[in-house]
Every structure is written in structure tokens, then in C-alpha cells.
Design an enzyme around this catalytic site. Sequence first.
Site, PDB file in Angstrom:
ATOM      1  N   ASN A  14      49.492  50.306  67.263  1.00  0.00           N
ATOM      2  CA  ASN A  14      49.408  51.601  67.757  1.00  0.00           C
ATOM      3  C   ASN A  14      50.411  52.363  66.929  1.00  0.00           C
ATOM      4  O   ASN A  14      51.833  52.223  67.329  1.00  0.00           O
ATOM      5  CB  ASN A  14      49.951  51.438  69.242  1.00  0.00           C
ATOM      6  CG  ASN A  14      50.180  52.935  69.821  1.00  0.00           C
ATOM      7  OD1 ASN A  14      49.749  54.044  69.090  1.00  0.00           O
ATOM      8  ND2 ASN A  14      50.899  53.054  71.041  1.00  0.00           N
ATOM      9  N   LYS A  16      51.149  55.316  67.025  1.00  0.00           N
ATOM     10  CA  LYS A  16      51.755  56.811  67.711  1.00  0.00           C
ATOM     11  C   LYS A  16      51.469  57.685  66.862  1.00  0.00           C
ATOM     12  O   LYS A  16      50.615  57.927  65.779  1.00  0.00           O
ATOM     13  CB  LYS A  16      52.894  56.471  67.930  1.00  0.00           C
ATOM     14  CG  LYS A  16      53.033  55.191  69.175  1.00  0.00           C
ATOM     15  CD  LYS A  16      54.210  55.092  69.960  1.00  0.00           C
ATOM     16  CE  LYS A  16      53.968  53.744  70.693  1.00  0.00           C
ATOM     17  NZ  LYS A  16      55.258  53.376  71.559  1.00  0.00           N
ATOM     18  N   HIS A 100      48.012  55.197  78.147  1.00  0.00           N
ATOM     19  CA  HIS A 100      49.282  54.675  77.526  1.00  0.00           C
ATOM     20  C   HIS A 100      50.354  55.337  78.546  1.00  0.00           C
ATOM     21  O   HIS A 100      50.403  56.513  78.900  1.00  0.00           O
ATOM     22  CB  HIS A 100      49.458  55.047  76.064  1.00  0.00           C
ATOM     23  CG  HIS A 100      50.550  54.467  75.498  1.00  0.00           C
ATOM     24  ND1 HIS A 100      51.986  55.012  75.574  1.00  0.00           N
ATOM     25  CD2 HIS A 100      50.687  53.328  74.723  1.00  0.00           C
ATOM     26  CE1 HIS A 100      52.670  54.106  74.931  1.00  0.00           C
ATOM     27  NE2 HIS A 100      52.019  53.350  74.311  1.00  0.00           N
ATOM     28  N   GLU A 102      53.162  56.907  77.587  1.00  0.00           N
ATOM     29  CA  GLU A 102      53.449  58.211  77.161  1.00  0.00           C
ATOM     30  C   GLU A 102      52.610  59.156  77.584  1.00  0.00           C
ATOM     31  O   GLU A 102      52.861  60.278  77.534  1.00  0.00           O
ATOM     32  CB  GLU A 102      53.756  57.975  75.474  1.00  0.00           C
ATOM     33  CG  GLU A 102      54.998  57.114  75.338  1.00  0.00           C
ATOM     34  CD  GLU A 102      54.820  56.547  73.712  1.00  0.00           C
ATOM     35  OE1 GLU A 102      53.954  56.981  73.072  1.00  0.00           O
ATOM     36  OE2 GLU A 102      55.580  55.471  73.626  1.00  0.00           O
ATOM     37  N   GLU A 172      51.884  46.853  79.734  1.00  0.00           N
ATOM     38  CA  GLU A 172      53.089  47.414  79.082  1.00  0.00           C
ATOM     39  C   GLU A 172      54.202  47.952  79.984  1.00  0.00           C
ATOM     40  O   GLU A 172      54.288  49.185  80.452  1.00  0.00           O
ATOM     41  CB  GLU A 172      52.596  48.636  78.156  1.00  0.00           C
ATOM     42  CG  GLU A 172      51.780  48.119  76.979  1.00  0.00           C
ATOM     43  CD  GLU A 172      51.639  49.101  75.858  1.00  0.00           C
ATOM     44  OE1 GLU A 172      51.941  48.422  74.808  1.00  0.00           O
ATOM     45  OE2 GLU A 172      51.520  50.383  76.154  1.00  0.00           O
ATOM     46  N   GLY A 178      59.211  50.896  73.122  1.00  0.00           N
ATOM     47  CA  GLY A 178      60.379  51.646  71.798  1.00  0.00           C
ATOM     48  C   GLY A 178      61.625  51.456  72.407  1.00  0.00           C
ATOM     49  O   GLY A 178      62.462  51.970  71.819  1.00  0.00           O
ATOM     50  N   SER A 217      57.886  46.654  72.736  1.00  0.00           N
ATOM     51  CA  SER A 217      58.996  45.822  71.840  1.00  0.00           C
ATOM     52  C   SER A 217      58.598  44.471  71.483  1.00  0.00           C
ATOM     53  O   SER A 217      59.495  43.827  71.233  1.00  0.00           O
ATOM     54  CB  SER A 217      60.525  45.966  72.539  1.00  0.00           C
ATOM     55  OG  SER A 217      60.783  47.103  72.770  1.00  0.00           O
ATOM     56  N   GLY A 238      53.830  48.748  68.950  1.00  0.00           N
ATOM     57  CA  GLY A 238      54.112  50.094  68.500  1.00  0.00           C
ATOM     58  C   GLY A 238      54.925  50.174  67.073  1.00  0.00           C
ATOM     59  O   GLY A 238      54.352  49.937  65.892  1.00  0.00           O
TER      60      GLY A 238
HETATM   61  P1  PGA Z   1      56.656  49.535  70.958  1.00  0.00           P
HETATM   62  O1  PGA Z   1      55.416  50.089  71.715  1.00  0.00           O
HETATM   63  O2  PGA Z   1      56.226  48.050  70.690  1.00  0.00           O
HETATM   64  O3  PGA Z   1      57.317  50.253  69.961  1.00  0.00           O
HETATM   65  O4  PGA Z   1      57.621  49.200  72.087  1.00  0.00           O
HETATM   66  C1  PGA Z   1      54.605  49.593  72.353  1.00  0.00           C
HETATM   67  C2  PGA Z   1      53.595  50.908  72.426  1.00  0.00           C
HETATM   68  O5  PGA Z   1      53.767  51.819  73.157  1.00  0.00           O
HETATM   69  O6  PGA Z   1      52.105  50.409  72.721  1.00  0.00           O
END
Ligand code: PGA
Length: 260
Positions: A14, A16, A100, A102, A172, A178, A217, A238
Site C-alpha cells: 500500500n 499510500k 483502511h 486512515e 491492522e 506507521g 509496521s 505500508g
Molecule cells: P505500515 O502501514 O506498514 O506503514 O504500518 C500499513 C498500512 O497502513 O496498511
Amino acid sequence: MQTSSNRKKMVIGNWKMNGSSTANASLLRSVLPVISRFENVEIALCPPYPYLSAVADLLDDSEVALGAQNLSAELAGAHTGEVSAHMLHDNGCRFVLVGHSERRALYAEDDALVAKKFSTALQAGLIPVLCVGETFAQRQAGETQAIVTSQLSAVLNAVGVDDLVKGVIAYEPVWAIGTGETATPEQAQAVHRHIRQWLATQNHAARADCRILYGGSVKADNAEQLFLQPDIDGGLIGGASLDAMSFVAICSAAQDKTAA
Ligand code: PGA
């Protein structure tokens, strides 16, 4: 019926709101020759909307699939600024992320909207990747399983179990996204097991068939232990999906763990 050892592992990158034409081409030049040789893991990349068709062209000869990060809940018409499921399909997408955290937290997407997007994606022939997960406060309050179950139930109630399991589920935890703070393999496995048991109460076959990815992460150095867990079928990645070496290492960990 599939068992944990023969559900094909999956890794989704992803990106983003990152990238540029030049950066995307350079990243793909580095990763594609390696990851397109991994036969035991299904890999998909989700670039931002404007790059979908260019990335589709670059992925053309590989087995790596294209996905989008979002879609409109509406099918077509006067929805300025929105992108429909059919447009994504038309641009070569096979997958689309739905719900997601976010989108839920920053763009006020509630369970009803997420369920509508899930259904719209299926209607257009896309495979929705339904993201669920608890905040840190909810985990501290012991609400993790209840939150995840209610997010899944919202979609189940809208589309039914047969359609729910046409998608992929991504657990998640919001506190791990993140932040560099990954759920331990045991914490993640406990939630994945709960999700699979919950699916079994809806439809027994669904329990074994449905792929459940972990996200939050995931890095080159923790992917292997996560992917070894019996109910973790791969990862939604991500930050580390933007780094060629990290992404290759994560895909390689999934490739190696498929037959474990
Ligand atoms: P991250 O994001 O691997 O940067 O923690 C994962 C995601 O948001 O799908």
C-alpha cells in the site's frame, strides 16, 4: 477446503499518498525482476489513483497484480472527485482496499459506508481487501475482539457471508500502523484466530478458505515470524513497500512460509 498450509500467502503493498512517475518506475525496476519469480505468494501493489494505469503497464508481463487504495461507494454519475469501481477495473485493478483505518479516522468512513464500498467493489469484479482493527485505547480496554467483530459484522450484515469471504480480510491494529510498533506474532495470531473462529460461526467452509492478512509496521525483520503463525496468511505493507530491499525481503519471507 483449504488448510492453513495450502492457503496461498499474499503480500499487498500500500503505497499510500507517495510516489511519482520516476520514483514508481525506479522502484518497480528494482523489485519486479525478483518478486515476479515468487510462485508461492500472490503479490499486489496499490499505487495512488493517478499512477494506476502507468503501473498496470509496468506490471503487464508479471504475475504481480494491481490494486487501488480506495473507491467510491457509488457506481457512476455526479460525484465530483470520486473514482468508481468500474473505472478501477477498467484500469487493470484486481484488488481494492476498503475501510483502511486512515480512511475511517481521517475521512470519517463509517461501517455503513465501508460495507457499501465492499459491495460496490464486488459488483464491479474487484476483490475488496477489508481492513479492520482496534485503536490503542480499545486494546487497553480489552475491546479488541469486540471491535474487530463489529467491523466485520457490518459488512457481513450488508452482503452476507458468501460475499464476505470473496474478499480478503486485513487485520491492522491502528496503533501499529506507521508507528514502527508491530503487534507481536502472538498478539496478531490471537486476533487472526478469533476472526477465523468468528467466520466459522457464520459458515464453516469460510473459516478455512478466507485469507486474513496482518498489517501494521511489517518490516523485513519481523515478517517471517508473523507469517509463520497458522492464521496469518501474509501482510498488508505500508512504509516498507516503498523500499525495494525491504519489500523484496517481505515477499520472500511469505514465499518461504507458504509451505511451512
Ligand atoms: P505500515 O502501514 O506498514 O506503514 O504500518 C500499513 C498500512 O497502513 O496498511
